[in-house]
Design a protein around this motif. Sequence first.
Motif, PDB file in Angstrom:
ATOM      1  N   GLU A   1       0.786  -0.813   0.175  1.00 45.19           N
ATOM      2  CA  GLU A   1      -0.058   0.067  -0.533  1.00 45.19           C
ATOM      3  C   GLU A   1       1.131   1.513   0.108  1.00 45.19           C
ATOM      4  O   GLU A   1       0.538   2.115  -0.597  1.00 45.19           O
ATOM      5  CB  GLU A   1      -0.898   0.075   1.273  1.00 45.19           C
ATOM      6  N   ASN A   2       2.014   0.689   0.355  1.00 46.63           N
ATOM      7  CA  ASN A   2       3.182   2.606   0.827  1.00 46.63           C
ATOM      8  C   ASN A   2       3.451   2.737  -0.690  1.00 46.63           C
ATOM      9  O   ASN A   2       3.645   4.474  -0.899  1.00 46.63           O
ATOM     10  CB  ASN A   2       3.930   2.368   2.071  1.00 46.63           C
ATOM     11  N   HIS A   3       3.685   1.423  -1.222  1.00 44.02           N
ATOM     12  CA  HIS A   3       4.673   2.058  -2.607  1.00 44.02           C
ATOM     13  C   HIS A   3       3.559   2.285  -3.421  1.00 44.02           C
ATOM     14  O   HIS A   3       3.790   3.470  -3.457  1.00 44.02           O
ATOM     15  CB  HIS A   3       4.729   0.679  -3.155  1.00 44.02           C
ATOM     16  N   LEU A   4       1.762   2.654  -3.363  1.00 44.31           N
ATOM     17  CA  LEU A   4       0.894   2.894  -3.789  1.00 44.31           C
ATOM     18  C   LEU A   4       0.548   4.085  -4.045  1.00 44.31           C
ATOM     19  O   LEU A   4       0.491   4.854  -4.736  1.00 44.31           O
ATOM     20  CB  LEU A   4      -0.041   1.826  -4.134  1.00 44.31           C
ATOM     21  N   ARG A   5       0.635   4.314  -2.638  1.00 45.50           N
ATOM     22  CA  ARG A   5       0.744   5.827  -2.018  1.00 45.50           C
ATOM     23  C   ARG A   5       1.870   6.707  -2.834  1.00 45.50           C
ATOM     24  O   ARG A   5       1.942   7.455  -3.322  1.00 45.50           O
ATOM     25  CB  ARG A   5       0.298   5.710  -0.655  1.00 45.50           C
ATOM     26  N   ALA A   6       2.920   6.191  -2.340  1.00 45.15           N
ATOM     27  CA  ALA A   6       4.245   7.114  -3.292  1.00 45.15           C
ATOM     28  C   ALA A   6       4.033   7.637  -4.457  1.00 45.15           C
ATOM     29  O   ALA A   6       4.100   8.593  -4.514  1.00 45.15           O
ATOM     30  CB  ALA A   6       5.058   6.283  -2.425  1.00 45.15           C
ATOM     31  N   VAL A   7       3.843   6.729  -4.927  1.00 44.84           N
ATOM     32  CA  VAL A   7       3.815   6.876  -6.376  1.00 44.84           C
ATOM     33  C   VAL A   7       2.769   7.069  -7.102  1.00 44.84           C
ATOM     34  O   VAL A   7       2.661   8.679  -8.086  1.00 44.84           O
ATOM     35  CB  VAL A   7       4.277   5.328  -7.582  1.00 44.84           C
ATOM     36  N   CYS A   8       1.318   7.210  -6.237  1.00 47.57           N
ATOM     37  CA  CYS A   8       0.225   8.056  -6.604  1.00 47.57           C
ATOM     38  C   CYS A   8      -0.198   9.413  -5.904  1.00 47.57           C
ATOM     39  O   CYS A   8      -0.549  10.368  -6.385  1.00 47.57           O
ATOM     40  CB  CYS A   8      -0.939   7.404  -6.531  1.00 47.57           C
ATOM     41  N   GLY A   9       1.339   9.580  -5.728  1.00 42.67           N
ATOM     42  CA  GLY A   9       0.682  10.748  -4.707  1.00 42.67           C
ATOM     43  C   GLY A   9       0.065  11.074  -3.340  1.00 42.67           C
ATOM     44  O   GLY A   9      -0.118  12.519  -3.697  1.00 42.67           O
ATOM     45  N   LEU A  10       0.314  10.613  -2.897  1.00 42.79           N
ATOM     46  CA  LEU A  10      -1.179  10.364  -1.645  1.00 42.79           C
ATOM     47  C   LEU A  10      -0.334   9.693  -0.554  1.00 42.79           C
ATOM     48  O   LEU A  10       0.765  10.245  -0.514  1.00 42.79           O
ATOM     49  CB  LEU A  10      -1.715   9.479  -1.046  1.00 42.79           C
ATOM     50  N   PRO A  11      -0.970  10.240   0.719  1.00 41.12           N
ATOM     51  CA  PRO A  11       0.298  11.134   1.658  1.00 41.12           C
ATOM     52  C   PRO A  11       0.528   9.029   2.081  1.00 41.12           C
ATOM     53  O   PRO A  11      -0.040   7.990   1.930  1.00 41.12           O
ATOM     54  CB  PRO A  11      -1.049  11.414   3.233  1.00 41.12           C
TER      55      PRO A  11
END
Length: 379
Positions: free
Chosen positions: A281-291
């Motif tokens: 989840e954190n990888h997806l958050r990072a590449v999508c520009g999410l917190p």
Amino acid sequence: MKVLIFGAGQLARMMYLAGAPLGIEVSAVDVGARIVVDPVSKMPLSITLDEAMLEADAISVEFEHIPEDLLDQARKTGKLLPGMEAILTGADRVREKRLLERLAVPNCGHRIVDDVAQLDEVVDALGEKLILKASRDGYDGYGQWRLTCREDLPALKQELAGLDLQAVPLVVEQMSLFDREVSLVGIRSKQGELKFYPLAENLHHQGQLHVSIAPAPACSAALTAQAQDIFTRLSEGLGYVGVLAVEFFQVGEQLLVNEIAPRVHNSGHWSMQGADTCQFENHLRAVCGLPLGDTKAAAASAMVNIIGYDKLNLELLKISGCHLHLYGKSVRAKRKMGHINLVGDNYARLGRTMLELADYLPDEHFPHLRTEGQKLQSF
């Protein structure tokens, strides 16, 4: 949001499952066939690769060995995260060593060899206990050779004589007399924010990771700070966005970088049950520009790889704190078929849970499970 992952293995599958609750649609690319597939079923989707890259909000990878022309095509979209340099560095040990040297990151003494005749000089410089690694396409113990005494050098040179070392050089390293192997999985956002999971202790067998324990027992604050400082230098040096794993040899209180992985990593699988926000989840958050999500360990955790074995007794699911993750693969030797995550209130409880699990699994395929369970009970 839509994320396209190059590679269609279990890591893409786990990113898909982690993204669904956030409304992030993850699709995968079979990079051999160059088709877009469903990350779980592996069935082709009715979209071309060009269309998928155009529609994606972000493009990322689940492993490093992506054809360079595909990476370059993704780079040109401006959506590839982490960047092409980081992915190519993770796929090539020569590039990796040059990065470590440029950033003054401690690692094992080494030489780059592109001709077997150079090995005599390397033994003179580094000693007779060496590990030789193919600079590309080596993983899980493949593409590696060992030298333990100089008398064996002629036979080793003969074994290597058929390789094209000009095309794929060897990285020859001093064998490190390390105390243990640990890894740090962390995340860097588009804004440069860093978050770190705790260090994990990793136990290998025949070149493959079998068990990870997180947080790593008997880990000082100074050791953690050292690992985080190295991660920071590497991620900032690469302009990195996403999850990055750094594997270390621990020698006393010093950490030597063994290798880096520009992606979600096997030693971070424990975070699926053992942390507030898992690495996927954190990888997806990072590449999508999410917190970024919280990375604190919620419990003492273990990840146990299921390798080359498919005769599981599903009664093991009765064990408290036991979570099974199967990848839907057909069995073959050394193939990662799935993993089991275990959580406990403390190390002693985790150790008891590992021993409970060991009663359901053969020692032949799970060689560290019982001994590590016994050791953890002393903490």
